[in-house]
Design a protein around this motif. Structure first.
Motif, PDB file in Angstrom:
ATOM      1  N   ALA A  19       0.574  -1.236   0.200  1.00 58.97           N
ATOM      2  CA  ALA A  19       0.216   0.083   0.558  1.00 58.97           C
ATOM      3  C   ALA A  19       0.811   1.589  -0.050  1.00 58.97           C
ATOM      4  CB  ALA A  19      -0.769   0.153   1.263  1.00 58.97           C
ATOM      5  N   GLU A  20       1.292   1.236   1.072  1.00 61.60           N
ATOM      6  CA  GLU A  20       2.659   2.190   0.886  1.00 61.60           C
ATOM      7  C   GLU A  20       3.980   3.367  -0.214  1.00 61.60           C
ATOM      8  OE1 GLU A  20       5.025   5.475   2.213  1.00 61.60           O
ATOM      9  OE2 GLU A  20       3.061   4.797   2.940  1.00 61.60           O
ATOM     10  N   ALA A  21       3.879   1.629  -1.007  1.00 54.72           N
ATOM     11  CA  ALA A  21       4.528   1.787  -2.573  1.00 54.72           C
ATOM     12  C   ALA A  21       3.665   2.133  -3.732  1.00 54.72           C
ATOM     13  CB  ALA A  21       4.395   0.467  -3.006  1.00 54.72           C
ATOM     14  N   GLN A  22       2.115   1.937  -3.215  1.00 57.26           N
ATOM     15  CA  GLN A  22       1.161   2.213  -4.887  1.00 57.26           C
ATOM     16  C   GLN A  22       1.026   3.551  -3.978  1.00 57.26           C
ATOM     17  OE1 GLN A  22      -1.910   0.020  -3.900  1.00 57.26           O
ATOM     18  NE2 GLN A  22      -1.699  -1.327  -4.894  1.00 57.26           N
ATOM     19  N   LYS A  23       1.138   4.485  -3.063  1.00 63.25           N
ATOM     20  CA  LYS A  23       0.171   5.567  -2.710  1.00 63.25           C
ATOM     21  C   LYS A  23       1.651   6.104  -2.871  1.00 63.25           C
ATOM     22  CE  LYS A  23       1.514   7.133   1.802  1.00 63.25           C
ATOM     23  NZ  LYS A  23       1.316   7.692   2.912  1.00 63.25           N
ATOM     24  N   GLN A  24       3.287   6.042  -2.771  1.00 64.68           N
ATOM     25  CA  GLN A  24       4.398   6.782  -3.661  1.00 64.68           C
ATOM     26  C   GLN A  24       4.353   6.712  -5.241  1.00 64.68           C
ATOM     27  OE1 GLN A  24       6.278   8.870  -1.474  1.00 64.68           O
ATOM     28  NE2 GLN A  24       5.283   7.706   0.180  1.00 64.68           N
ATOM     29  N   ALA A  25       4.367   5.692  -5.806  1.00 62.28           N
ATOM     30  CA  ALA A  25       4.039   5.967  -6.911  1.00 62.28           C
ATOM     31  C   ALA A  25       3.024   6.956  -7.640  1.00 62.28           C
ATOM     32  CB  ALA A  25       3.711   4.071  -7.516  1.00 62.28           C
ATOM     33  N   LEU A  26       1.758   6.563  -6.969  1.00 56.64           N
ATOM     34  CA  LEU A  26       0.995   8.198  -7.089  1.00 56.64           C
ATOM     35  C   LEU A  26       1.133   9.026  -6.951  1.00 56.64           C
ATOM     36  CD1 LEU A  26      -1.995   8.017  -8.273  1.00 56.64           C
ATOM     37  CD2 LEU A  26      -2.928   7.647  -5.825  1.00 56.64           C
ATOM     38  N   LEU A  27       1.811   9.584  -6.147  1.00 54.74           N
ATOM     39  CA  LEU A  27       2.221  10.967  -5.843  1.00 54.74           C
ATOM     40  C   LEU A  27       3.376  10.948  -6.720  1.00 54.74           C
ATOM     41  CD1 LEU A  27       3.125  10.646  -1.796  1.00 54.74           C
ATOM     42  CD2 LEU A  27       1.584  11.969  -3.159  1.00 54.74           C
ATOM     43  N   ARG A  28       4.242  10.104  -7.178  1.00 52.00           N
ATOM     44  CA  ARG A  28       5.484   9.897  -8.169  1.00 52.00           C
ATOM     45  C   ARG A  28       5.199  10.487  -9.409  1.00 52.00           C
ATOM     46  NH1 ARG A  28       7.254   5.553  -7.809  1.00 52.00           N
ATOM     47  NH2 ARG A  28       7.670   5.655  -5.670  1.00 52.00           N
ATOM     48  N   GLN A  29       3.452  10.493  -9.738  1.00 51.19           N
ATOM     49  CA  GLN A  29       2.927  10.293 -10.655  1.00 51.19           C
ATOM     50  C   GLN A  29       2.153  11.632 -11.235  1.00 51.19           C
ATOM     51  OE1 GLN A  29      -0.387   7.455 -11.324  1.00 51.19           O
ATOM     52  NE2 GLN A  29      -0.924   9.128 -13.229  1.00 51.19           N
ATOM     53  N   HIS A  30       2.068  12.292 -10.209  1.00 49.41           N
ATOM     54  CA  HIS A  30       1.496  14.138  -9.912  1.00 49.41           C
ATOM     55  C   HIS A  30       2.033  15.028  -9.214  1.00 49.41           C
ATOM     56  CE1 HIS A  30      -2.501  11.914 -11.532  1.00 49.41           C
ATOM     57  NE2 HIS A  30      -2.010  10.344 -10.557  1.00 49.41           N
ATOM     58  N   LEU A  31       3.045  14.153  -8.400  1.00 50.95           N
ATOM     59  CA  LEU A  31       3.754  15.529  -8.070  1.00 50.95           C
ATOM     60  C   LEU A  31       5.278  15.926  -8.859  1.00 50.95           C
ATOM     61  CD1 LEU A  31       3.138  15.166  -4.462  1.00 50.95           C
ATOM     62  CD2 LEU A  31       2.275  16.610  -5.895  1.00 50.95           C
ATOM     63  N   THR A  32       5.861  16.480  -9.211  1.00 52.39           N
ATOM     64  CA  THR A  32       7.230  17.431  -9.504  1.00 52.39           C
ATOM     65  C   THR A  32       8.038  17.095  -8.861  1.00 52.39           C
ATOM     66  OG1 THR A  32       6.831  19.587  -9.102  1.00 52.39           O
ATOM     67  CG2 THR A  32       6.085  19.472 -11.437  1.00 52.39           C
ATOM     68  N   ASP A  33       8.940  17.104  -8.863  1.00 44.25           N
ATOM     69  CA  ASP A  33      10.504  16.763  -8.266  1.00 44.25           C
ATOM     70  C   ASP A  33      10.718  17.735  -6.956  1.00 44.25           C
ATOM     71  OD1 ASP A  33      10.694  14.166  -9.238  1.00 44.25           O
ATOM     72  OD2 ASP A  33      12.521  15.136 -10.129  1.00 44.25           O
ATOM     73  N   ASP A  34      10.540  19.057  -6.695  1.00 44.57           N
ATOM     74  CA  ASP A  34       9.864  19.857  -6.639  1.00 44.57           C
ATOM     75  C   ASP A  34       9.000  20.352  -5.161  1.00 44.57           C
ATOM     76  OD1 ASP A  34      12.622  21.728  -7.534  1.00 44.57           O
ATOM     77  OD2 ASP A  34      10.747  22.789  -8.387  1.00 44.57           O
ATOM     78  N   ALA A  35       7.906  19.929  -5.603  1.00 40.67           N
ATOM     79  CA  ALA A  35       6.538  19.447  -5.308  1.00 40.67           C
ATOM     80  C   ALA A  35       6.503  18.438  -3.990  1.00 40.67           C
ATOM     81  CB  ALA A  35       5.199  19.020  -5.710  1.00 40.67           C
ATOM     82  N   ARG A  36       7.227  17.381  -4.419  1.00 44.00           N
ATOM     83  CA  ARG A  36       7.594  16.369  -3.581  1.00 44.00           C
ATOM     84  C   ARG A  36       8.821  16.631  -1.992  1.00 44.00           C
ATOM     85  NH1 ARG A  36       8.289  12.484  -8.069  1.00 44.00           N
ATOM     86  NH2 ARG A  36      10.538  13.005  -7.409  1.00 44.00           N
ATOM     87  N   LYS A  37       9.456  17.365  -3.116  1.00 44.58           N
ATOM     88  CA  LYS A  37      10.705  17.795  -1.456  1.00 44.58           C
ATOM     89  C   LYS A  37      10.010  18.434  -1.172  1.00 44.58           C
ATOM     90  CE  LYS A  37      15.031  17.741  -5.489  1.00 44.58           C
ATOM     91  NZ  LYS A  37      15.627  18.741  -6.440  1.00 44.58           N
ATOM     92  N   ARG A  38       9.155  19.471  -1.196  1.00 49.48           N
ATOM     93  CA  ARG A  38       8.238  20.568  -0.140  1.00 49.48           C
ATOM     94  C   ARG A  38       7.812  19.638   0.608  1.00 49.48           C
ATOM     95  NH1 ARG A  38       8.072  25.694  -0.006  1.00 49.48           N
ATOM     96  NH2 ARG A  38       8.717  26.314  -1.857  1.00 49.48           N
ATOM     97  N   LEU A  39       7.253  18.753   0.196  1.00 46.91           N
ATOM     98  CA  LEU A  39       5.916  17.767   1.135  1.00 46.91           C
ATOM     99  C   LEU A  39       7.120  17.343   2.111  1.00 46.91           C
ATOM    100  CD1 LEU A  39       2.772  16.431   1.776  1.00 46.91           C
ATOM    101  CD2 LEU A  39       3.491  14.700  -0.502  1.00 46.91           C
TER     102      LEU A  39
END
Length: 116
Positions: A41-61
């Motif tokens: 479930a954690e891997a699916q969540k991270q994949a979905l975040l990678r799909q919808h967030l840019t690198d900068d947005a993921r760093k900020r999160l």
């Protein structure tokens, strides 16, 4: 004759011990299964975040999650909910992430001090 009851008692104790070990093994397998499901479930969540967030947005999160874990989780859940409902067009960039953080941030009480 006194040896036979001791052997029977010994056999009963062995049987009980085997049952306990079997129960422990079964519960260990169940917790391993839960752990595997949680990791998936954690891997699916991270994949979905990678799909919808840019690198900068993921760093900020990630920065927000490190400083305020509960608030970071709340923001992450909000992004996932938006993604699953199809309300995200394209990727969320850093500016959109800042805006989302401002919207979700709890209202902090500010004090205005006026001097005469």
């Amino acid at each position: 004759m006194s040896g036979e009851p001791d052997e029977e008692r010994l056999e009963e104790l062995r049987q009980k011990k085997m049952e306990q070990l079997q129960e422990q093994a079964d519960s260990g397998e169940a917790s391993a299964g839960q752990e595997a499901a949680q990791q998936q479930a954690e891997a699916q969540k991270q994949a979905l975040l990678r799909q919808h967030l840019t690198d900068d947005a993921r760093k900020r999160l990630n920065t927000v999650k490190m400083s305020k874990p509960q608030f970071g989780e709340q923001v992450e859940q909000q992004v996932l909910a938006l993604a699953r409902s199809g309300r995200i067009q394209g990727k969320i960039d850093d500016d959109k992430m800042k805006q989302l953080l401002k919207e979700l941030k709890p209202d902090s009480k500010s004090f205005d001090i006026k001097r005469r």
